[in-house]
Enzyme design. Structure first.
Site: not given
Length: 253
Positions: A10, A110-111, A143, A147, A153
């Site tokens: 959720n 990391a991504n 970003h 953040k 990262g």
């Protein structure tokens, strides 16, 4: 059809993944886990992973770091593969991930973007050719203004990928302001920009004499990470115990 548990169903990413899976004939969410029950789902939702009593092929996790320990215990006990997407894990938790991977399949990167992970491969090839030719390497990441970590990262993962190709001969430079001197030959510069609602932008610059080569990845929404997580779940289901990366998913495509 692959049967999946959505851990953190959720939350923002959980809802995006739910929508993606609903349109994908290869995978189905058969249960969710989330302490917040105020959203109507197409599958049963448990407030805690320990309450989940369905048989699944894989778990995708986009919850919170505080819930990871219980999730790892559950997946080890049920020998259930897990795509671990939650960030901000402590060193102790990262050690637990490695320990748990000896008993069940765990994919953590990391991504989760397929594009970023393909970019890592391209950068390794480029670095092997351009670095010995004297090209300087710089990474600029951008970003949103909320953040908290800098550099990202992903930026570090890109730098690590380049450095691995160069036998880890390079150091990282995060801020040139205090030094007031020219850059070192064997360093990778990493700069962070924070502003507005930028989802994520990473640019890698190879700067040589009289020529510049740039690699750039832009994420326009968080859906790119959700799509990557779903593809990772398809890859991981049925795998034996071990640590996996998105690079493993890319290699099979």
């Amino acid at each position: 059809m692959i049967k999946m548990i959505m851990h953190g169903c959720n939350g923002k990413m959980g809802r995006v993944i739910s929508a993606i899976c609903k349109e994908d004939d290869a995978i189905e969410i058969i249960a969710g886990v989330d302490p917040y029950q105020g959203i109507e789902n197409d599958y049963p939702v448990f407030s805690n992973i320990t309450e989940c009593d369905v048989e699944a092929d894989v778990v995708v996790d986009f919850a919170s770091a505080s819930a990871v320990d219980g999730l790892l215990d559950y997946c080890v006990a049920h020998e259930l593969p897990v795509v671990l997407c939650t960030t901000g894990l402590s060193q102790e938790q990262l050690a637990r991930v490695e320990e748990a991977s000896r008993k069940t399949a765990i994919l953590k990167s990391a991504n989760m973007s397929l594009g970023i992970n393909m970019l890592m491969e391209l950068l390794q090839k480029a670095a092997k050719i351009l670095a010995p030719a004297g090209f300087d390497m710089e990474i600029v990441e951008k970003h949103h203004n909320q953040k908290v970590d800098a550099p990202s990262g992903t930026a570090l993962a890109l730098a690590d990928s380049i450095n691995e190709a160069l036998e880890n001969a390079y150091s990282y430079k995060y801020d040139r302001t205090p030094d007031r001197k020219k850059r070192e030959q064997y360093e990778i510069g990493i700069q962070a920009v924070r502003g507005g609602s930028i989802v994520g932008e990473h640019e890698v610059i190879f700067a040589g004499t009289d020529e510049v080569i740039e690699f750039k990845h832009t994420a326009y929404s968080k859906a790119v990470f959700a799509k990557g997580a779903v593809e990772a779940a398809k890859y991981l289901a049925g795998r034996s115990a071990g640590r996996y990366e998105m690079q493993d998913v890319i290699a099979e495509r």
